[in-house]
Scaffold this active site. Structure first.
Site, PDB file in Angstrom:
ATOM      1  N   GLY A  46       0.814  -1.220   0.000  1.00 56.26           N
ATOM      2  CA  GLY A  46       0.000   0.000   0.000  1.00 56.26           C
ATOM      3  C   GLY A  46       0.843   1.263   0.000  1.00 56.26           C
ATOM      4  O   GLY A  46       0.534   2.236  -0.691  1.00 56.26           O
ATOM      5  N   CYS A  47       1.925   1.240   0.771  1.00 56.58           N
ATOM      6  CA  CYS A  47       2.788   2.423   0.870  1.00 56.58           C
ATOM      7  C   CYS A  47       3.515   2.685  -0.445  1.00 56.58           C
ATOM      8  O   CYS A  47       3.687   3.835  -0.849  1.00 56.58           O
ATOM      9  CB  CYS A  47       3.767   2.255   2.025  1.00 56.58           C
ATOM     10  N   THR A  48       3.917   1.622  -1.118  1.00 61.19           N
ATOM     11  CA  THR A  48       4.564   1.758  -2.419  1.00 61.19           C
ATOM     12  C   THR A  48       3.572   2.294  -3.448  1.00 61.19           C
ATOM     13  O   THR A  48       3.895   3.201  -4.231  1.00 61.19           O
ATOM     14  CB  THR A  48       5.151   0.412  -2.873  1.00 61.19           C
TER      15      THR A  48
END
Length: 158
Positions: A46-48
């Protein structure tokens, strides 16, 4: 465990420190609006996805005059690898002591797969050049957030 209690539109944004192009800066040094986005961990799905969405819309952010600054509890070495791996054109704050996350109210109790723990919530703050929060984003969808911020900025500037 403490609950996350994010700041809201109209609140004064707490100062923070970051490095950009080898220069140490603070929120007070900025003359343009910025988006301070908090995310749980470097190089996770998700962060990527969220970071790459900001990267892919980078020309729109620069045209709109909006600085983007990410923050997580990861250290500088982790941020360096994440930035290099995905070609991120914006700075990342290594908030290893969670001082910035706590000041913005994004650190607190989280639940995942039946477990309760404390961590940084995925939340963002659109901050005006005067240091006042224009909009807070307590529920961020990683793949849609960059477009959402650009839309909101266009509405606020009209």
């Amino acid at each position: 465990m403490e609950k996350a209690n994010p700041l809201k539109a109209g609140d004064s944004a707490p100062d923070f420190h970051f490095e950009e192009d080898g220069k140490a800066l603070t929120l007070a040094d900025l003359t343009e609006p910025c988006l301070l986005y908090f995310y749980p961990k470097d190089d996770t799905p998700g962060c990527t996805k969220e970071a790459c969405a900001f990267r892919d819309a980078w020309s729109q952010f620069t045209s709109a005059g909006l600085r983007v600054i990410g923050a997580s509890g990861d250290d500088l070495a982790s941020h360096g690898k994440f930035t290099k791996k995905y070609g991120l054109p914006f700075p990342l704050i290594a908030d290893t002591d969670l001082q910035v996350a706590r000041a913005y109210g994004v650190y607190g109790e989280k639940k995942f797969m039946g477990k309760t723990y404390e961590g940084i919530h995925r939340m963002s703050f659109l901050i005006g050049s005067d240091g006042i929060i224009l909009k807070s984003y307590p529920k961020v969808k990683p793949d849609r957030h960059a477009a959402e911020v650009l839309d909101d900025l266009a509405q606020l500037q009209n």
